[in-house]
Enzyme design. Structure first.
Site, mmCIF file in Angstrom:
data_model
loop_
_atom_site.group_PDB
_atom_site.id
_atom_site.type_symbol
_atom_site.label_atom_id
_atom_site.label_comp_id
_atom_site.label_asym_id
_atom_site.label_seq_id
_atom_site.Cartn_x
_atom_site.Cartn_y
_atom_site.Cartn_z
ATOM 1 N N TYR A 125 -4.489 2.228 16.089
ATOM 2 C CA TYR A 125 -3.053 2.338 16.992
ATOM 3 C C TYR A 125 -3.461 2.036 18.195
ATOM 4 C CZ TYR A 125 -0.745 3.631 12.522
ATOM 5 O OH TYR A 125 -0.117 3.697 11.417
ATOM 6 N N ASN B 179 -7.743 1.872 10.008
ATOM 7 C CA ASN B 179 -6.453 2.276 10.499
ATOM 8 C C ASN B 179 -6.384 2.097 12.174
ATOM 9 O OD1 ASN B 179 -5.439 2.340 7.947
ATOM 10 N ND2 ASN B 179 -4.718 4.573 8.412
ATOM 11 N N GLU C 73 -3.555 0.036 8.269
ATOM 12 C CA GLU C 73 -2.649 0.715 8.978
ATOM 13 C C GLU C 73 -2.503 0.002 10.543
ATOM 14 O OE1 GLU C 73 -1.417 4.652 9.254
ATOM 15 O OE2 GLU C 73 -1.949 4.838 7.111
ATOM 16 N N ARG D 176 0.764 -1.079 -0.044
ATOM 17 C CA ARG D 176 0.024 -0.078 0.093
ATOM 18 C C ARG D 176 0.885 1.141 -0.145
ATOM 19 N NH1 ARG D 176 -2.631 3.072 4.823
ATOM 20 N NH2 ARG D 176 -4.071 4.294 3.674
ATOM 21 N N GLU E 233 -7.110 8.438 6.028
ATOM 22 C CA GLU E 233 -7.536 9.363 7.274
ATOM 23 C C GLU E 233 -7.968 10.692 7.213
ATOM 24 O OE1 GLU E 233 -3.873 8.718 9.802
ATOM 25 O OE2 GLU E 233 -4.362 6.799 9.929
ATOM 26 N N HIS F 155 -2.703 11.051 0.432
ATOM 27 C CA HIS F 155 -2.328 10.863 1.860
ATOM 28 C C HIS F 155 -1.509 12.039 2.433
ATOM 29 C CE1 HIS F 155 -0.770 7.828 4.749
ATOM 30 N NE2 HIS F 155 -0.563 8.586 5.273
HETATM 31 O O1 IFM Z 1 2.714 7.691 9.827
HETATM 32 C C1 IFM Z 1 1.085 8.048 10.075
HETATM 33 C C2 IFM Z 1 0.359 7.646 8.782
HETATM 34 O O2 IFM Z 1 0.805 8.636 7.730
HETATM 35 C C3 IFM Z 1 -1.131 8.013 9.050
HETATM 36 N N1 IFM Z 1 -1.567 7.091 9.859
HETATM 37 C C4 IFM Z 1 -0.686 6.987 11.252
HETATM 38 C C5 IFM Z 1 0.951 6.828 11.018
HETATM 39 C C6 IFM Z 1 1.511 7.205 12.405
HETATM 40 O O3 IFM Z 1 1.360 8.408 12.892
#
Ligand code: IFM
Length: 477
Positions: A299, A297, A374, A78, A167, A122
């Site tokens: 985290y 995504n 992600e 990706r 995002e 992006h």
């Molecule tokens: O690095 C970023 C990415 O560009 C978009 N999602 C979160 C990642 C980590 O912060």
């Protein structure tokens, strides 16, 4: 005896990057300036004054990078296309040299048996479009659709999945609300206008790509959905805080994209900021297109408390400090510190949130295939005396989050793939090069790539589709 946990054979293993974070060659090959060039070159906005001018020099080193992807046994890669590289001003003339770069890259990936998963946006908006109002200006969405159409004509069916936006929450709220991302504006109304124009851009671009390549073309959008908890689930104030945050963070995107209208409660919550009259007749129909894959995504998680007063602290996004809140109109909501452990970003490590998010999406949208586009972690990595990077904490992070994806899959969620963020250490936006997310280390002096232990671990998973133990690092690839 421990049982080995397996993924289905057709589960897609990948890794992800983004143009401004890795390409470098900022003024080569006819590329025009983007908002991130302007932002990063403005003193004081990015840690250590770092810029994406050179980054990982992927623009010149892509053959080596593809070779790494191949050796990692990945099914898919990706990456994003830099809009100002292919259309320097964001409208009008295209740049043949920029287009040729991506054509060559896509062809090389296909030759190597790796599926190209393209993101069209992006975060690197051509600066000329920002000068005309950026995402607060409706025209940007129309220009984006023309750029998407051209890319579909040029790259055609070699692209496996077309992701319109990455995002949009960050583009709108961090770019135009808190200002900790480019273009660095702190204008609540512009942030909400940007939300709508990004949604519109997705719908228009998806339609344009399908007009060129046919109805079966896989269209996607990637959202950073927020998993938020309440300080006190019995408190009515906290329940309302959660509803409002979920509205701004998740439902302002999911509902128009997947259901074709805006959530009334969010329009009502924000009426002190805007009357939303920039939503024109027919827009919600344009936004609502089938997406074959919804990119997710994930985290970390967050926790909110309704304070009933305007003393909320809202900088829980981990993207820097700003006196301005990305949470438009939510000054009475407080973000509480999350218990550790934390990554170098200060984000809490909570794999259960991954399962929770996927399961909740699966329940709400049972016919919508999902892909984790992600997931990953920044830690302070060091090269050991043996020349290796023993990034145990990243291996554990990936292991636990991938297990959490499997939990969701086993619970019946249609999740079809996982992309580790990131293939390479890279320019982490306002944090510059200080935060390393790569499974491959980049030495920023020499630009040499070194596989971290997480890369060896992930290569085995991608080869076998069986979840290796965290201690299972096989250097003999
Ligand atoms: O690095 C970023 C990415 O560009 C978009 N999602 C979160 C990642 C980590 O912060």
């Amino acid at each position: 005896m421990t049982t080995v946990r397996s993924f289905p054979a057709d589960f897609v293993w990948g890794s992800a990057t983004a143009a401004y974070q890795i390409e470098g060659a900022a003024s080569e090959g006819g590329r025009g300036p983007s908002i991130w060039d302007t932002y990063s070159h403005t003193p004081g906005l990015v840690k250590n004054g770092d810029t994406g001018d050179v980054a990982d020099d992927h623009y010149h080193r892509w053959p080596e990078d593809i070779e790494h992807i191949r050796k990692l046994n990945l099914d898919a890669y990706r990456f994003s296309i830099s809009w100002p590289r292919v259309q320097p001003g964001g409208s009008g003339e295209f740049n043949p040299e920029g287009i040729a770069f991506y054509k060559t890259l896509v062809a090389a990936l296909v030759d190597a048996g790796i599926k190209p998963v393209v993101t069209l946006y992006h975060w690197d908006l051509p600066q000329e479009l920002e000068d005309q109002g950026g995402w607060a200006n409706r025209q940007t969405a129309l220009n984006f659709a023309e750029y998407a159409r051209k890319m579909a004509e040029e790259l055609g069916n070699d692209v496996d999945v077309w992701t319109t936006l990455n995002e949009p929450w960050c583009s709108a709220y961090l770019g135009y609300g808190s200002g900790v991302h480019a273009p660095g504006r702190t204008e609540p109304v512009s942030a909400l206008r940007a939300v709508h124009h990004l949604n519109l851009a997705h719908g228009l671009a998806g339609r344009a790509i399908r007009e060129v390549l046919g109805e079966e073309t896989q269209i996607s959008i990637t959202l950073n959905l927020h998993v938020t908890r309440m300080a006190d689930p019995h408190s009515l104030q906290d329940q309302d805080a959660l509803r409002r945050i979920d509205g701004l963070a998740n439902r302002l995107f999911l509902v128009p994209l997947l259901e074709g209208h805006y959530p009334d409660d969010v329009l009502e919550d924000t009426k002190g900021v805007t009357d939303w009259s920039f939503i024109e007749d027919g827009d919600t129909e344009l936004i609502h297109i089938p997406v074959q894959i919804l990119g997710v995504n994930y985290y970390s998680t967050g926790m909110v408390q309704g304070t009933g007063a305007g003393d909320g602290t809202s900088d829980n996004d981990g993207h820097g400090n700003s006196s301005h809140s990305p949470w438009i109109g939510s000054e009475d909501i407080k973000w509480l510190p999350m218990p550790g452990p934390h990554t170098q970003m200060g984000w809490n490590i909570d794999p259960g949130g991954m399962t929770e998010l996927l399961v909740s999406l699966g329940k709400k949208y049972p016919d919508q295939p999902l892909m984790v586009t992600e997931n990953g972690a920044a830690f302070i990595d060091e090269v050991s005396a043996d020349g290796r990077v023993h990034d145990d904490r990243r291996v554990a992070y990936l292991h636990d989050h991938i297990a959490a994806v499997l939990d969701a899959h086993d619970a019946g969620v249609d999740v079809r793939g996982y992309f580790a963020w990131s293939l390479l250490d890279n320019f982490e936006w306002a944090w510059g090069y200080e935060r390393r997310f790569g499974i491959i280390r980049v030495d920023y002096e020499t630009l040499k790539r070194i596989w971290k232990d997480s890369a060896f671990w992930y290569a085995k998973l991608a080869r076998t589709s069986e979840l290796p133990a965290t201690t299972d690092i096989d250097y003999a690839i």
